[in-house]
Design a protein around this motif. Structure first.
Motif, PDB file in Angstrom:
ATOM      1  N   ALA A  59      71.005  28.841  47.442  1.00 25.85           N
ATOM      2  CA  ALA A  59      71.151  29.316  46.029  1.00 25.85           C
ATOM      3  C   ALA A  59      69.968  30.380  46.077  1.00 25.85           C
ATOM      4  N   CYS A  60      70.583  31.656  45.755  1.00 26.95           N
ATOM      5  CA  CYS A  60      69.650  32.795  45.718  1.00 26.95           C
ATOM      6  C   CYS A  60      70.271  33.776  44.541  1.00 26.95           C
ATOM      7  N   ALA A  61      69.510  34.548  44.118  1.00 25.31           N
ATOM      8  CA  ALA A  61      69.677  35.657  43.247  1.00 25.31           C
ATOM      9  C   ALA A  61      69.065  36.812  43.338  1.00 25.31           C
ATOM     10  N   ALA A  62      69.702  37.866  43.138  1.00 21.90           N
ATOM     11  CA  ALA A  62      69.225  39.400  43.429  1.00 21.90           C
ATOM     12  C   ALA A  62      68.056  39.662  42.284  1.00 21.90           C
ATOM     13  N   GLY A  63      66.910  40.385  42.466  1.00 19.77           N
ATOM     14  CA  GLY A  63      66.145  40.609  41.339  1.00 19.77           C
ATOM     15  C   GLY A  63      65.210  41.635  41.830  1.00 19.77           C
ATOM     16  N   MET A  64      64.243  42.047  41.035  1.00 21.68           N
ATOM     17  CA  MET A  64      63.250  42.820  41.207  1.00 21.68           C
ATOM     18  C   MET A  64      62.157  42.714  40.426  1.00 21.68           C
ATOM     19  N   PRO A  65      60.855  43.020  40.915  1.00 27.35           N
ATOM     20  CA  PRO A  65      59.814  42.815  40.325  1.00 27.35           C
ATOM     21  C   PRO A  65      59.718  43.770  39.197  1.00 27.35           C
ATOM     22  N   SER A  66      59.517  42.926  37.751  1.00 27.10           N
ATOM     23  CA  SER A  66      59.369  43.738  36.806  1.00 27.10           C
ATOM     24  C   SER A  66      58.326  44.788  36.794  1.00 27.10           C
ATOM     25  N   LYS A  67      58.552  45.787  36.441  1.00 30.59           N
ATOM     26  CA  LYS A  67      57.943  47.208  36.237  1.00 30.59           C
ATOM     27  C   LYS A  67      56.979  47.195  35.031  1.00 30.59           C
ATOM     28  N   ASP A  68      57.480  46.423  34.152  1.00 35.62           N
ATOM     29  CA  ASP A  68      56.529  46.428  32.558  1.00 35.62           C
ATOM     30  C   ASP A  68      55.969  45.031  32.615  1.00 35.62           C
ATOM     31  N   THR A  69      54.941  44.979  31.728  1.00 34.92           N
ATOM     32  CA  THR A  69      54.360  43.727  31.162  1.00 34.92           C
ATOM     33  C   THR A  69      55.506  43.130  30.322  1.00 34.92           C
ATOM     34  N   ILE A  70      55.464  41.742  30.767  1.00 35.69           N
ATOM     35  CA  ILE A  70      56.472  40.832  29.743  1.00 35.69           C
ATOM     36  C   ILE A  70      55.722  39.975  28.788  1.00 35.69           C
ATOM     37  N   LYS A  71      56.188  39.984  27.735  1.00 36.52           N
ATOM     38  CA  LYS A  71      55.557  39.190  26.395  1.00 36.52           C
ATOM     39  C   LYS A  71      56.796  38.186  26.088  1.00 36.52           C
ATOM     40  N   ILE A  72      56.024  37.052  25.928  1.00 35.09           N
ATOM     41  CA  ILE A  72      56.954  35.871  25.322  1.00 35.09           C
ATOM     42  C   ILE A  72      56.403  35.675  23.948  1.00 35.09           C
ATOM     43  N   GLU A 102      59.236  32.677  17.123  1.00 32.93           N
ATOM     44  CA  GLU A 102      60.261  32.783  16.247  1.00 32.93           C
ATOM     45  C   GLU A 102      60.037  33.794  15.334  1.00 32.93           C
ATOM     46  N   GLU A 103      58.607  33.983  15.053  1.00 28.55           N
ATOM     47  CA  GLU A 103      58.108  34.844  14.027  1.00 28.55           C
ATOM     48  C   GLU A 103      58.082  36.401  14.683  1.00 28.55           C
ATOM     49  N   GLY A 104      58.189  36.498  15.943  1.00 33.29           N
ATOM     50  CA  GLY A 104      58.105  37.631  16.431  1.00 33.29           C
ATOM     51  C   GLY A 104      56.734  38.111  17.079  1.00 33.29           C
ATOM     52  N   PHE A 105      55.938  37.014  17.034  1.00 26.64           N
ATOM     53  CA  PHE A 105      54.508  37.318  17.558  1.00 26.64           C
ATOM     54  C   PHE A 105      54.381  36.985  18.926  1.00 26.64           C
ATOM     55  N   VAL A 106      53.259  37.600  19.682  1.00 23.62           N
ATOM     56  CA  VAL A 106      53.282  37.258  21.164  1.00 23.62           C
ATOM     57  C   VAL A 106      52.487  35.906  21.061  1.00 23.62           C
ATOM     58  N   ALA A 107      53.418  35.039  22.035  1.00 24.59           N
ATOM     59  CA  ALA A 107      53.118  33.652  22.268  1.00 24.59           C
ATOM     60  C   ALA A 107      52.469  33.476  23.511  1.00 24.59           C
ATOM     61  N   ASP A 108      52.640  34.395  24.432  1.00 23.55           N
ATOM     62  CA  ASP A 108      52.085  34.222  25.884  1.00 23.55           C
ATOM     63  C   ASP A 108      52.582  35.413  26.669  1.00 23.55           C
ATOM     64  N   THR A 109      51.620  35.853  27.671  1.00 25.98           N
ATOM     65  CA  THR A 109      51.705  37.061  28.496  1.00 25.98           C
ATOM     66  C   THR A 109      51.481  36.508  30.071  1.00 25.98           C
ATOM     67  N   PRO A 110      52.821  36.044  30.270  1.00 24.89           N
ATOM     68  CA  PRO A 110      52.656  35.768  31.954  1.00 24.89           C
ATOM     69  C   PRO A 110      52.224  36.944  32.804  1.00 24.89           C
ATOM     70  N   GLN A 111      51.650  36.609  34.137  1.00 23.64           N
ATOM     71  CA  GLN A 111      51.271  37.635  34.642  1.00 23.64           C
ATOM     72  C   GLN A 111      52.341  38.372  35.426  1.00 23.64           C
ATOM     73  N   ARG A 112      52.292  39.835  35.599  1.00 22.35           N
ATOM     74  CA  ARG A 112      53.340  40.537  35.682  1.00 22.35           C
ATOM     75  C   ARG A 112      53.728  40.293  37.470  1.00 22.35           C
ATOM     76  N   LYS A 113      52.906  39.655  38.169  1.00 22.94           N
ATOM     77  CA  LYS A 113      53.422  39.559  39.749  1.00 22.94           C
ATOM     78  C   LYS A 113      54.382  38.429  39.735  1.00 22.94           C
ATOM     79  N   TYR A 114      54.381  37.556  38.427  1.00 25.42           N
ATOM     80  CA  TYR A 114      55.414  36.672  38.571  1.00 25.42           C
ATOM     81  C   TYR A 114      56.677  36.707  37.913  1.00 25.42           C
ATOM     82  N   THR A 115      56.644  38.022  37.340  1.00 21.98           N
ATOM     83  CA  THR A 115      57.891  38.237  36.632  1.00 21.98           C
ATOM     84  C   THR A 115      59.121  39.203  37.333  1.00 21.98           C
ATOM     85  N   TRP A 116      60.224  38.751  37.203  1.00 20.95           N
ATOM     86  CA  TRP A 116      61.155  39.780  38.041  1.00 20.95           C
ATOM     87  C   TRP A 116      62.498  39.788  36.836  1.00 20.95           C
ATOM     88  N   THR A 117      62.820  40.973  37.162  1.00 19.31           N
ATOM     89  CA  THR A 117      64.286  41.067  36.396  1.00 19.31           C
ATOM     90  C   THR A 117      65.502  40.749  37.287  1.00 19.31           C
TER      91      THR A 117
END
Length: 232
Positions: free
Chosen positions: A131-144, A147-162
């Motif tokens: 099982a595999c999926a195409a993707g690329m490392p995210s160029k931007d910082t991702i924020k989690i 429900e109120e729209g406030f930042v709950a977490d900021t994962p390290q960018r090296k672990y985030t892919w689109t």
């Protein structure tokens, strides 16, 4: 020598494209003289893939057969079928018509810029990981956010892919995952095929390198970007 594996593509072209602000579904919009959908089908047609299942919107089967498959001479398209209400319904319908397949490449028809090198990476990864999926490392910082729209977490960018498509699976694995998903509905909310395998079977999904050019045509701006890619 083992038996040659059979590779099948399911190309999804059932979307309505509401964000495109057009009466014409995005997959049929003209890109450099040809429908957007043409380019994905051409990539699979010219590759090692043995068969293509094209999943269209309701009532669009005849149009696709005549104006795309026949017009452009796609010999590997063996089925043109009507899609379902949701994306996962369309995928499942595609899976169900297959007579024989070892590996299935599920791809958005509105992503015109796959190429042979990308497909070969997919082929190598699915043979090794199932099982595999195409993707690329995210160029931007991702924020989690919460429900109120406030930042709950900021994962390290090296672990985030689109994530992109094709998402590729052993046929028996993805079919089993989809069957289990339908038995457990409506408790599950699925956003892509990898998630079906992850959630239903707890199976790992390997990410392989797609391309930053492997965009999905979703908005009018995307069509302009796509034109620029073709004219480079």
């Amino acid at each position: 020598m083992g038996e040659k594996k059979r590779h099948v593509a399911i190309v999804l072209a059932a979307g309505k494209g509401s964000r495109m602000k057009s009466d014409i579904p995005k997959q049929y919009l003209i890109l450099n003289g040809k429908p957007v959908l043409y380019y994905a089908l051409r990539a699979f047609e010219d590759s090692f893939v043995d068969e293509i299942v094209l999943v269209t919107g309701a009532g669009q089967e005849t149009y696709c057969k005549q104006e795309i498959v026949k017009k452009y001479g796609f010999q590997k398209v063996t089925y043109v079928i009507e899609g379902g209400k949701e994306r996962y319904d369309s995928v499942y319908r595609g899976l169900c018509v297959l007579d024989r397949a070892d590996y299935v490449y599920i791809h958005d028809g509105a992503r015109p810029f796959i190429d042979d090198a990308l497909l070969l990476r997919a082929k190598q990864n699915v043979a090794q990981y199932r099982a595999c999926a195409a993707g690329m490392p995210s160029k931007d910082t991702i924020k989690i956010i919460d429900e109120e729209g406030f930042v709950a977490d900021t994962p390290q960018r090296k672990y985030t892919w689109t994530i992109q498509t094709p998402q590729v699976f052993e046929y028996s694995l993805i079919r089993e995952a989809y069957e289990k998903m339908y038995r457990n509905m409506p408790e599950v909310q699925i956003t892509d095929d990898a998630m079906v395998v992850e959630t239903m079977l707890q199976a790992p999904v390997k990410l392989y390198e797609g391309s930053y050019n492997n965009i999905k045509i979703t908005t009018p701006e995307d069509l302009v970007i796509a034109e620029s890619f073709l004219n480079i």
